[in-house]
Design a protein around this motif. Structure first.
Motif, PDB file in Angstrom:
ATOM      1  N   ARG A 234       0.826  -1.210   0.000  1.00 44.34           N
ATOM      2  CA  ARG A 234       0.000   0.000   0.000  1.00 44.34           C
ATOM      3  C   ARG A 234       0.859   1.259   0.000  1.00 44.34           C
ATOM      4  NH1 ARG A 234      -3.927  -0.991   4.853  1.00 44.34           N
ATOM      5  NH2 ARG A 234      -2.238  -2.380   5.538  1.00 44.34           N
ATOM      6  N   THR A 235       2.059   1.163   0.565  1.00 48.54           N
ATOM      7  CA  THR A 235       2.999   2.277   0.493  1.00 48.54           C
ATOM      8  C   THR A 235       3.404   2.535  -0.950  1.00 48.54           C
ATOM      9  OG1 THR A 235       3.853   1.784   2.706  1.00 48.54           O
ATOM     10  CG2 THR A 235       5.258   3.104   1.273  1.00 48.54           C
ATOM     11  N   VAL A 236       3.674   1.473  -1.673  1.00 50.21           N
ATOM     12  CA  VAL A 236       4.002   1.595  -3.100  1.00 50.21           C
ATOM     13  C   VAL A 236       2.813   2.178  -3.864  1.00 50.21           C
ATOM     14  CG1 VAL A 236       4.583   0.299  -5.189  1.00 50.21           C
ATOM     15  CG2 VAL A 236       5.673  -0.297  -3.016  1.00 50.21           C
ATOM     16  N   THR A 237       1.612   1.719  -3.543  1.00 50.24           N
ATOM     17  CA  THR A 237       0.405   2.192  -4.227  1.00 50.24           C
ATOM     18  C   THR A 237       0.190   3.684  -4.028  1.00 50.24           C
ATOM     19  OG1 THR A 237      -0.690   0.038  -4.023  1.00 50.24           O
ATOM     20  CG2 THR A 237      -2.105   1.938  -4.389  1.00 50.24           C
ATOM     21  N   GLN A 238       0.254   4.161  -2.786  1.00 49.54           N
ATOM     22  CA  GLN A 238      -0.042   5.563  -2.505  1.00 49.54           C
ATOM     23  C   GLN A 238       0.997   6.502  -3.098  1.00 49.54           C
ATOM     24  OE1 GLN A 238       1.484   7.909  -0.048  1.00 49.54           O
ATOM     25  NE2 GLN A 238       3.256   6.530  -0.139  1.00 49.54           N
ATOM     26  N   ALA A 239       2.177   5.976  -3.413  1.00 47.29           N
ATOM     27  CA  ALA A 239       3.215   6.790  -4.044  1.00 47.29           C
ATOM     28  C   ALA A 239       2.945   7.012  -5.527  1.00 47.29           C
ATOM     29  CB  ALA A 239       4.581   6.139  -3.857  1.00 47.29           C
ATOM     30  N   GLY A 240       1.890   6.353  -6.051  1.00 43.24           N
ATOM     31  CA  GLY A 240       1.546   6.524  -7.457  1.00 43.24           C
ATOM     32  C   GLY A 240       2.387   5.684  -8.400  1.00 43.24           C
ATOM     33  N   ILE A 241       3.098   4.712  -7.851  1.00 47.04           N
ATOM     34  CA  ILE A 241       3.927   3.830  -8.671  1.00 47.04           C
ATOM     35  C   ILE A 241       3.029   2.821  -9.376  1.00 47.04           C
ATOM     36  CG2 ILE A 241       5.743   2.068  -8.611  1.00 47.04           C
ATOM     37  CD1 ILE A 241       6.920   3.571  -6.195  1.00 47.04           C
ATOM     38  N   ALA A 242       3.214   2.653 -10.680  1.00 43.61           N
ATOM     39  CA  ALA A 242       2.349   1.774 -11.473  1.00 43.61           C
ATOM     40  C   ALA A 242       2.591   0.306 -11.135  1.00 43.61           C
ATOM     41  CB  ALA A 242       2.593   2.008 -12.967  1.00 43.61           C
ATOM     42  N   GLU A 372     -15.531   3.885   1.243  1.00 42.09           N
ATOM     43  CA  GLU A 372     -16.852   3.438   0.817  1.00 42.09           C
ATOM     44  C   GLU A 372     -17.091   3.766  -0.652  1.00 42.09           C
ATOM     45  OE1 GLU A 372     -19.513   5.253   3.548  1.00 42.09           O
ATOM     46  OE2 GLU A 372     -18.921   3.967   5.242  1.00 42.09           O
ATOM     47  N   GLU A 373     -16.602   4.916  -1.104  1.00 41.39           N
ATOM     48  CA  GLU A 373     -16.707   5.259  -2.520  1.00 41.39           C
ATOM     49  C   GLU A 373     -15.879   4.291  -3.366  1.00 41.39           C
ATOM     50  OE1 GLU A 373     -15.547   9.292  -3.052  1.00 41.39           O
ATOM     51  OE2 GLU A 373     -17.147  10.111  -1.798  1.00 41.39           O
ATOM     52  N   ALA A 374     -14.672   3.986  -2.888  1.00 41.88           N
ATOM     53  CA  ALA A 374     -13.821   3.043  -3.609  1.00 41.88           C
ATOM     54  C   ALA A 374     -14.420   1.639  -3.608  1.00 41.88           C
ATOM     55  CB  ALA A 374     -12.427   3.018  -2.978  1.00 41.88           C
ATOM     56  N   GLN A 375     -15.103   1.287  -2.522  1.00 37.54           N
ATOM     57  CA  GLN A 375     -15.742  -0.029  -2.444  1.00 37.54           C
ATOM     58  C   GLN A 375     -16.818  -0.183  -3.518  1.00 37.54           C
ATOM     59  OE1 GLN A 375     -17.424  -0.916   1.375  1.00 37.54           O
ATOM     60  NE2 GLN A 375     -18.158  -2.933   0.787  1.00 37.54           N
ATOM     61  N   ALA A 376     -17.578   0.881  -3.753  1.00 38.52           N
ATOM     62  CA  ALA A 376     -18.597   0.834  -4.798  1.00 38.52           C
ATOM     63  C   ALA A 376     -17.956   0.641  -6.170  1.00 38.52           C
ATOM     64  CB  ALA A 376     -19.420   2.119  -4.776  1.00 38.52           C
ATOM     65  N   THR A 377     -16.841   1.306  -6.400  1.00 37.23           N
ATOM     66  CA  THR A 377     -16.126   1.142  -7.669  1.00 37.23           C
ATOM     67  C   THR A 377     -15.563  -0.272  -7.788  1.00 37.23           C
ATOM     68  OG1 THR A 377     -15.520   3.487  -7.600  1.00 37.23           O
ATOM     69  CG2 THR A 377     -14.317   2.096  -9.145  1.00 37.23           C
ATOM     70  N   ALA A 378     -15.035  -0.808  -6.673  1.00 37.53           N
ATOM     71  CA  ALA A 378     -14.497  -2.174  -6.683  1.00 37.53           C
ATOM     72  C   ALA A 378     -15.581  -3.181  -7.041  1.00 37.53           C
ATOM     73  CB  ALA A 378     -13.885  -2.512  -5.327  1.00 37.53           C
ATOM     74  N   ALA A 379     -16.782  -2.981  -6.509  1.00 34.65           N
ATOM     75  CA  ALA A 379     -17.895  -3.871  -6.839  1.00 34.65           C
ATOM     76  C   ALA A 379     -18.217  -3.804  -8.329  1.00 34.65           C
ATOM     77  CB  ALA A 379     -19.116  -3.496  -6.008  1.00 34.65           C
ATOM     78  N   ARG A 380     -18.131  -2.607  -8.891  1.00 32.13           N
ATOM     79  CA  ARG A 380     -18.365  -2.435 -10.328  1.00 32.13           C
ATOM     80  C   ARG A 380     -17.296  -3.161 -11.142  1.00 32.13           C
ATOM     81  NH1 ARG A 380     -21.649  -2.316 -14.450  1.00 32.13           N
ATOM     82  NH2 ARG A 380     -21.015  -0.911 -16.126  1.00 32.13           N
ATOM     83  N   ALA A 403     -11.589   1.618 -17.592  1.00 36.94           N
ATOM     84  CA  ALA A 403     -11.916   2.903 -16.960  1.00 36.94           C
ATOM     85  C   ALA A 403     -12.271   2.709 -15.490  1.00 36.94           C
ATOM     86  CB  ALA A 403     -13.070   3.564 -17.704  1.00 36.94           C
ATOM     87  N   ALA A 404     -13.018   1.635 -15.178  1.00 39.71           N
ATOM     88  CA  ALA A 404     -13.393   1.365 -13.792  1.00 39.71           C
ATOM     89  C   ALA A 404     -12.162   1.032 -12.958  1.00 39.71           C
ATOM     90  CB  ALA A 404     -14.399   0.228 -13.747  1.00 39.71           C
ATOM     91  N   ARG A 405     -11.245   0.265 -13.522  1.00 41.92           N
ATOM     92  CA  ARG A 405     -10.011  -0.070 -12.804  1.00 41.92           C
ATOM     93  C   ARG A 405      -9.180   1.173 -12.532  1.00 41.92           C
ATOM     94  NH1 ARG A 405      -8.230  -5.476 -16.262  1.00 41.92           N
ATOM     95  NH2 ARG A 405      -9.367  -7.022 -14.993  1.00 41.92           N
ATOM     96  N   ALA A 406      -9.096   2.066 -13.522  1.00 43.26           N
ATOM     97  CA  ALA A 406      -8.332   3.302 -13.348  1.00 43.26           C
ATOM     98  C   ALA A 406      -8.954   4.169 -12.256  1.00 43.26           C
ATOM     99  CB  ALA A 406      -8.277   4.070 -14.668  1.00 43.26           C
ATOM    100  N   LYS A 407     -10.294   4.248 -12.241  1.00 46.69           N
ATOM    101  CA  LYS A 407     -10.985   5.024 -11.212  1.00 46.69           C
ATOM    102  C   LYS A 407     -10.744   4.425  -9.826  1.00 46.69           C
ATOM    103  CE  LYS A 407     -15.563   6.710  -9.820  1.00 46.69           C
ATOM    104  NZ  LYS A 407     -17.008   6.705 -10.145  1.00 46.69           N
ATOM    105  N   LEU A 408     -10.795   3.102  -9.727  1.00 44.08           N
ATOM    106  CA  LEU A 408     -10.547   2.434  -8.448  1.00 44.08           C
ATOM    107  C   LEU A 408      -9.139   2.718  -7.963  1.00 44.08           C
ATOM    108  CD1 LEU A 408     -11.282   0.511  -6.164  1.00 44.08           C
ATOM    109  CD2 LEU A 408     -10.670  -1.409  -7.662  1.00 44.08           C
ATOM    110  N   ASN A 409      -8.170   2.683  -8.865  1.00 36.00           N
ATOM    111  CA  ASN A 409      -6.791   2.961  -8.479  1.00 36.00           C
ATOM    112  C   ASN A 409      -6.643   4.400  -7.984  1.00 36.00           C
ATOM    113  OD1 ASN A 409      -3.847   2.116  -8.504  1.00 36.00           O
ATOM    114  ND2 ASN A 409      -3.756   3.905  -9.832  1.00 36.00           N
ATOM    115  N   GLU A 410      -7.289   5.348  -8.669  1.00 35.28           N
ATOM    116  CA  GLU A 410      -7.222   6.748  -8.253  1.00 35.28           C
ATOM    117  C   GLU A 410      -7.832   6.938  -6.865  1.00 35.28           C
ATOM    118  OE1 GLU A 410      -9.209   8.954 -11.257  1.00 35.28           O
ATOM    119  OE2 GLU A 410      -7.693   8.569 -12.801  1.00 35.28           O
TER     120      GLU A 410
END
Length: 458
Positions: A234-242, A372-380, A403-410
Motif C-alpha cells: 500500500r505504500t508503493v500504491t499511494q506513491a503513485g507507482i504503477a 466506501e466510494e472506492a468499495q462501490a467502484t471495486a464492486a463495479r 476505466a473502472a479499474r483506473a478510477k478504483l486505483n485513483e
C-alpha cells in the motif's frame, strides 16, 4: 535438470504461487470491504498462529499415518475449497471481518503444514539435499514472483480476484500432488513424543547466553518485520507507482541475487556481522519508507523494496545456519523449530497485531467515507470482470472495465495518501534500530559447532 527435479520444481512453484497470489496485496482489497487496521492486523496474524499449530499436525498425523504426497494433496484441495468460501464471505452484502478472518485462519491451518511437507518430500527424493534442494527451492521464489506479475497483468491486485486465483491454484496443486514421488510416512510405527513435537529438548540451548541473545533478538526484530508484509504494497500504491503487485516482486528478485552471493559475504563477515547487516538493512528500509512515502519519492521506495534480499537472506538464512552450528546433531531439527516458533510464529503474530493498531491510530476519520466510494467502484470492477469471464460482456465492456479499474486505483491512492506514513514507518525503524544496537553489544559468536548446548558462558 532430471525429470524428478523438474517435477519437484513445479511443486515448489505452485506451493509459493498460492501464497504470493494474496499475501502481498490482500490488505488493499480488504480495506475496501470495510476492514480496519486492527482487522487487517488479525488477517496477517492468523497465518503465524497457524504456523505455530501446524507442527502438531505434521508430527502427530502426517509423519505417521499417510504418505506425504497424499497429505499434501488433500490439504491443498481442502484449502482451495476454504479459500473459495472466504471469497463468498468477502463478496456478501455485509462482509464480516471476523468471519472472513476466521475462514482465513482455518484455511491457514491447511496451508502452512504443506510448506514443511513440500520440503520434506523434496529432500526425501534427493541424493544430496544440500546441493539439490536450493536449486529446487528457488522455484518457490519464482512462483511468488510470477504470482505478483499475474496480479499486475490481470488487475486483480485490487479485487477479490486474487483470492479466486489462490483458490484455483490450490486445487491445481492438490491434484498435482498425487502425481509426485511416493514418500511413505517417515515415522510410521514410532511412538509419539509430545516433548519432541514441542521441541522441548532444544530449550537446553538457552543456557548459552549468545544463543539466548540471538533468539530474543530474532523474536523482537520480527515485530517490526511484520510491518513490511502488511503495509509495503500500500505504500508503493499511494506513491503513485504503477503496477504495485509487480513492483513488490523486486524484493523476491533481490532475494534470489543475494542468496547466490551470500556464501561470499558469509566467509568474510561471519555470523555476527551478517546478522547485523540484515538488521541494519531493515532499519534503512523503514527509514527510506518513512521519508519517501509521505513525499512520494519513488527511488526511496524502490530501494526499500529491493533491500528485501539483504533483510531476508542475511538475517533469516544466516540465523538458520547459526542455529544449525550451535545445536548438537540430535536436536538440530528441534532447534530450527524453536527458531521458527519465536520468529515467524510469535514475533510475526505480535508484529501483525501491533502494525494493525498503529495503522488504525494514524488513519484519519475521513478515510472511511473515501473507502466506501472506492468499495462501490471495486464492486463495479468485479461485476465487469465476471461478465467478461462468462462471455456476457458487450463489445464496449473492455474499455469500461479499464476505466473502472483506473478510477478504483485513483480512489485507492487518494485515501491511502491521507495516512500518516512518516509515523507508521518511523515506529518500526526506531524499534529495529534499538534491537540492532542491543544485539551488537550483547551477542558473541564462538563459531564452534554444537557449542551452545555445552558452553553455558556464551
Amino acid at each position: 535438470m532430471s525429470a524428478v527435479a523438474a517435477r519437484l520444481s513445479i511443486m515448489m512453484f505452485l506451493e509459493f504461487f498460492i501464497w504470493g497470489a494474496w499475501q502481498v496485496t490482500a490488505a488493499k482489497y480488504l480495506g475496501l470491504i470495510g476492514f480496519t487496521g486492527d482487522d487487517i492486523g488479525w488477517t496477517y496474524a492468523v497465518g503465524p498462529i497457524a504456523g505455530m499449530i501446524s507442527p502438531f499436525f505434521v508430527g502427530v498425523v502426517a509423519d505417521r499415518f499417510m504418505a506425504t504426497e497424499k497429505v499434501l494433496g488433500l490439504l491443498h484441495l481442502l484449502g482451495g475449497v476454504l479459500m473459495y468460501l472466504a471469497t463468498r464471505l468477502m463478496t456478501g452484502d455485509s462482509p464480516s471481518p471476523f468471519a472472513i478472518n476466521l475462514m482465513i485462519f482455518i484455511y491457514a491451518l491447511t496451508y502452512f503444514p504443506t510448506i514443511a511437507l513440500a520440503n520434506s518430500l523434496a529432500m526425501h527424493t534427493m541424493t544430496d539435499a544440500s546441493k539439490e534442494f536450493p536449486r529446487v527451492r528457488v522455484f518457490g521464489t519464482i512462483g511468488w514472483i510470477v504470482a505478483g506479475i499475474t496480479l499486475a497483468a490481470t488487475g486483480w491486485g485490487n479485487t477479490v480476484g486474487m483470492f479466486h486465483l489462490a483458490a484455483a491454484t490450490a486445487v491445481l496443486m492438490g491434484l498435482y500432488s498425487f502425481t509426485l514421488p511416493h514418500v511413505p510416512p517417515p515415522a510410521k510405527g514410532q511412538e509419539v513424543s509430545i516433548r519432541e513435537i514441542l521441541g522441548l529438548d532444544a530449550l537446553v540451548l538457552l543456557r548459552n547466553r549468545s544463543f539466548l541473545v540471538f533468539l530474543v533478538s530474532s523474536f523482537l526484530i520480527c515485530i517490526p518485520l511484520a510491518f513490511y508484509y502488511q503495509l509495503a504494497e500500500r505504500t508503493v500504491t499511494q506513491a503513485g507507482i504503477a503496477n504495485p503487485p509487480f513492483k513488490m516482486t523486486f524484493g523476491q528478485m533481490s532475494e534470489i541475487f543475494f542468496m547466490l552471493v551470500m556464501p561470499w559475504f558469509f566467509a568474510r563477515l561471519g555470523v555476527k556481522w551478517m546478522l547485523l547487516a540484515g538488521m541494519a538493512a531493515w532499519v534503512l528500509r523503514y527509514t527510506l519508507f518513512a521519508i519517501g512515502a509521505p513525499e512520494g519519492i519513488a527511488w526511496m521506495i524502490y530501494l526499500g523494496v529491493l533491500l528485501h534480499g539483504v533483510c531476508y537472506d542475511f538475517f533469516f538464512v544466516t540465523g538458520q545456519i547459526y542455529t544449525d552450528m550451535a545445536a548438537p546433531a540430535k536436536i538440530r531439527a528441534q532447534a530450527q523449530g524453536l527458531l521458527v516458533l519465536f520468529t515467524l510464529g510469535l514475533g510475526m503474530c505480535i508484529g501483525a497485531i501491533v502494525a494493525g493498531r498503529i495503522e488504525r491510530y494514524y488513519t484519519p476519520p475521513q478515510v472511511q467515507a473515501m473507502k466506501e466510494e472506492a468499495q462501490a467502484t471495486a464492486a463495479r470492477v468485479e461485476a465487469l470482470e465476471a461478465a467478461k469471464l462468462t462471455g456476457e460482456a458487450e463489445s464496449t465492456s473492455s474499455a469500461e472495465l479499464d476505466a473502472a479499474r483506473a478510477k478504483l486505483n485513483e480512489q485507492t491512492v487518494a485515501y491511502l495518501k491521507l495516512l500518516d506514513w512518516r509515523k507508521i514507518w518511523g515506529i518500526p525503524a526506531v524499534l529495529a534500530a534499538v534491537i540492532m544496537v542491543i544485539f551488537a553489544l550483547t551477542f558473541r559468536d564462538n563459531g564452534q559447532r554444537g557449542a551452545a548446548a555445552s558452553d553455558g558462558s556464551g
